[in-house]
Design a protein around this motif. Sequence first.
Motif, PDB file in Angstrom:
ATOM      1  N   ILE A   7       0.833  -1.204   0.000  1.00 54.80           N
ATOM      2  CA  ILE A   7       0.000   0.000   0.000  1.00 54.80           C
ATOM      3  C   ILE A   7       0.871   1.259   0.000  1.00 54.80           C
ATOM      4  CG2 ILE A   7      -1.635   1.356   1.394  1.00 54.80           C
ATOM      5  CD1 ILE A   7      -2.958  -0.925  -0.183  1.00 54.80           C
ATOM      6  N   VAL A   8       1.942   1.258   0.768  1.00 54.96           N
ATOM      7  CA  VAL A   8       2.870   2.400   0.766  1.00 54.96           C
ATOM      8  C   VAL A   8       3.465   2.581  -0.624  1.00 54.96           C
ATOM      9  CG1 VAL A   8       5.070   3.273   1.679  1.00 54.96           C
ATOM     10  CG2 VAL A   8       3.368   2.302   3.241  1.00 54.96           C
ATOM     11  N   ASN A   9       3.841   1.475  -1.242  1.00 52.11           N
ATOM     12  CA  ASN A   9       4.379   1.548  -2.609  1.00 52.11           C
ATOM     13  C   ASN A   9       3.326   2.059  -3.595  1.00 52.11           C
ATOM     14  OD1 ASN A   9       6.928   0.673  -1.836  1.00 52.11           O
ATOM     15  ND2 ASN A   9       6.437  -1.475  -2.197  1.00 52.11           N
ATOM     16  N   LEU A  10       2.084   1.640  -3.423  1.00 51.78           N
ATOM     17  CA  LEU A  10       1.002   2.139  -4.271  1.00 51.78           C
ATOM     18  C   LEU A  10       0.825   3.640  -4.061  1.00 51.78           C
ATOM     19  CD1 LEU A  10      -1.414   1.801  -6.203  1.00 51.78           C
ATOM     20  CD2 LEU A  10      -2.797   1.164  -4.183  1.00 51.78           C
ATOM     21  N   TYR A  11       0.847   4.064  -2.813  1.00 52.04           N
ATOM     22  CA  TYR A  11       0.734   5.491  -2.504  1.00 52.04           C
ATOM     23  C   TYR A  11       1.832   6.283  -3.212  1.00 52.04           C
ATOM     24  CZ  TYR A  11       1.285   9.826   0.100  1.00 52.04           C
ATOM     25  OH  TYR A  11       1.428  11.148   0.434  1.00 52.04           O
TER      26      TYR A  11
END
Length: 113
Positions: A7-11
């Motif tokens: 999710i952090v990478n998606l953000y």
Amino acid sequence: MNFAIRIVNLYNFLNETKQERIMSKQILRSGTSVGANIREGQFAESPADFIHKYSVAQKECSETLYWLELLNKTNYITTEQYVSLDTDCTELMKMITSSIITRKKSLSLTPNH
């Protein structure tokens, strides 16, 4: 933890590549909150506290599924990205739900709960 990292990478991808600011913050908040609430539940003060923390994680997981679907339907993420993240999030939801059900059953079996 692995889901939160995704999710952090998606953000970061949404922010840097797509210049998307609003939905990216929403999914960052809900998607990383899942694991944080599970971690809190592992050290719950009581069975009821465990159920509460896991129920919050369940709600955050559901919200994350919503943002993933919206990001896909608005073409911020590809169908391939969506399916991969949705699959992981859905599996987390199943595990969380199963944990809640199991704890509730064990609670109902113990006298004087």
